[in-house]
Design an enzyme around this catalytic site. Sequence first.
Site, short mmCIF file in Angstrom:
data_model
loop_
_atom_site.label_atom_id
_atom_site.label_comp_id
_atom_site.label_asym_id
_atom_site.label_seq_id
_atom_site.Cartn_x
_atom_site.Cartn_y
_atom_site.Cartn_z
N HIS A 170 4.01 -3.13 5.06
CA HIS A 170 3.05 -3.43 4.01
C HIS A 170 3.08 -2.35 2.92
CE1 HIS A 170 -1.45 -4.00 2.82
NE2 HIS A 170 -0.65 -4.63 1.97
N GLU A 199 6.16 -2.78 0.74
CA GLU A 199 5.95 -3.88 -0.21
C GLU A 199 5.27 -3.38 -1.48
OE1 GLU A 199 2.35 -6.45 -1.18
OE2 GLU A 199 2.86 -6.74 0.94
N HIS A 200 4.26 -2.54 -1.33
CA HIS A 200 3.56 -1.98 -2.49
C HIS A 200 4.47 -1.06 -3.30
CE1 HIS A 200 -0.87 -2.89 -1.98
NE2 HIS A 200 -0.35 -3.42 -0.88
N GLU A 253 -0.46 4.66 -4.32
CA GLU A 253 -0.28 3.33 -3.75
C GLU A 253 -0.87 3.24 -2.35
OE1 GLU A 253 0.44 -0.32 -4.92
OE2 GLU A 253 0.85 1.48 -6.11
N GLU A 285 -7.29 -2.38 0.59
CA GLU A 285 -7.12 -3.68 1.24
C GLU A 285 -7.67 -3.65 2.66
OE1 GLU A 285 -3.33 -5.56 1.04
OE2 GLU A 285 -2.94 -4.89 -1.01
#
Length: 647
Positions: free
Chosen positions: A175, A178-179, A255, A262
Amino acid sequence: HKQNIRTKLSVRPWSTSDSRPWSKRDTPAALSIPRQRRHRPIQHVTAMHPAEDPSAFGPRNDVSRGPDVDPSRSQLDKKLYRHIELPNGLKCLVICDTATLRARRAGGLYDDESDEGSGEESAASDGEDEGEGRESDDDDGEEDEDDDGLRKAAAALLVNVGSYHDPQYLQGISHFLEHMLFLGTETFPTENEYDHFLSRHGGSNNAYTEMEHTLFHFAIPQDSSSGTKTVWKGLEMFSDFFKRPLLKGNAAERELGAVQSEFELNRKDDECRLSQVMCHTCGMDGVDPMGGNAGFCQGERDDATNRPSHPFAKFSWGNEKSLKIDPEERGIDVLKELRDHYDRHYYARNMRLVVMAGYELDEIEQRVCEHFRDVPAEPRLPSKDGDSDPIVGKGVTNLEGYGLPFHPSSLGRVHRIVPVRDHHTLTLTWQFPSLRAHWRTKPADVIGHLIGHEASGSVLSVLKSRKYAMGLSAGVGDEGLSDASTHALFEVGVSLSKLGVRNWEEVVKVIFEYIGLLRGHFLDGDEEGLPDWIYKELRDVASSSYRFADEGDVTDVVEDLCENMAPWYGLPDARVLDGTSLYFGDRVDNEMVKLLLFDFLSPENLRVDLMSSIFGRDTDIAAEEDDEEESDAEEEKKTDGDAYGAV
């Protein structure tokens, strides 16, 4: 991070003393399978079978062609499709949006000089509407169109790696990666340059990390008559994510804050909390799989508990604790691990690409080759354990070495959970082996349809008549936790009343009585199995829905097709359009249905999660129950017993 989620949990064994096979004679008279509906037969789409033979691939220069999927399009779908495979092994589906192409030509927005050698597709797109009706763009949402009223171009790329592939010591890294890919590449080094380009031209982009794949996508308005090629510029910038990302350390801290945000958002979501409780408790008292429980997992061990760790047990979101605090305490270089994770999993043969635009197929193919042929064919960095690593092998990342997620000691238990919001739900979960190979007949969907139907004689109708429940759903979910290459989780979710919470065992009993009714079809009579009309009805309804389905948002179109192409998904290339929507064949796969009913839908294989806001309150529960009984009595007077009807 797990301690920060204040989920109150109590566990006790679930009784399995009465687990004998059921027959029709054991089933209460109130329960029955749905009656056959009488209707005229429907000409279903499954009669159309494109070539599925690998020999359908034919070379064109250095690009291989895949099977023709156009015959499997829905009736309202006028787009043209082409399967291609680049020399580096990247499999792609290029899509000509013929309605947008015609509109651009009519408005003088299409430059024919840039599209030589596309006569075949041009003729097809110009003439395909005769006698078939014209596709309307008015059905698409406003966000799906640009200022000229044209549907946007879009692309999606799937990488066959997700949270299940995170190392045990750095959970959430997929995850996090991905960022990080959005923060610049060697060709476009300015931070957020890609985002700014799309924003200037009315486009959008996003990405998400699933359990077994990560998907990136963008949409952008079609090119105008001014000669600008924003669609292809956007595709060029997009492609650089998968060739030369910077993964700069000075942006990582910022990030990581987005990842933490989230997590904070998800921790207040009751469904996410339930999922994490299931993940955290799936191992329970498991022992080393090499010591006799090899069916549980073949992988790493949890550092804190020394229990064997199935990928299902991992913390998929990631947060500051799992990606910064804990690694720093262990001396782990997170940025190096981030780069290594990218180098091991981000390579062409482990990717799938879908591009849809208002251009001829030949030009879209040419642009895809131009921008993606330089993606490395093989991993830049070998796996840690070579070919013996259960996560890397056969050219694509996979999880074939793992078994079912729940250790036997974690089953046959009841977990009571306090939710954030005020509601009451009962979730029954059975683990199945992966059903990806059964995409043609979808046996779990057949069982889910029967348990979840709402007609007279259904489970829900009985529960409603007793005022135990307001709603019920059944089946295997489409998210990665429920539907994976290692397993499938069949869930029955019941929305309970407060009376239902107090009588949850009766709710479970009714569900098992209905399972017993279904088992009875394999014990009594000459013809073994469920009636074929059930399957034919499901097949015809699915076929009708598929034939006349709206095309949907362009982003949804490319996302869904890209997911259908995922290596772990198991669909043949010829069935990426309809394989997940339709039923193939003429009868129920009774052999598989019987296996699931008798070997897996049992009390021994059951996990019960009871979530209710009644739990943990600083009130006298007995007094609350007395008030509830008075309220129920009052409600019964108002409805006069007719609220749900007789069963």
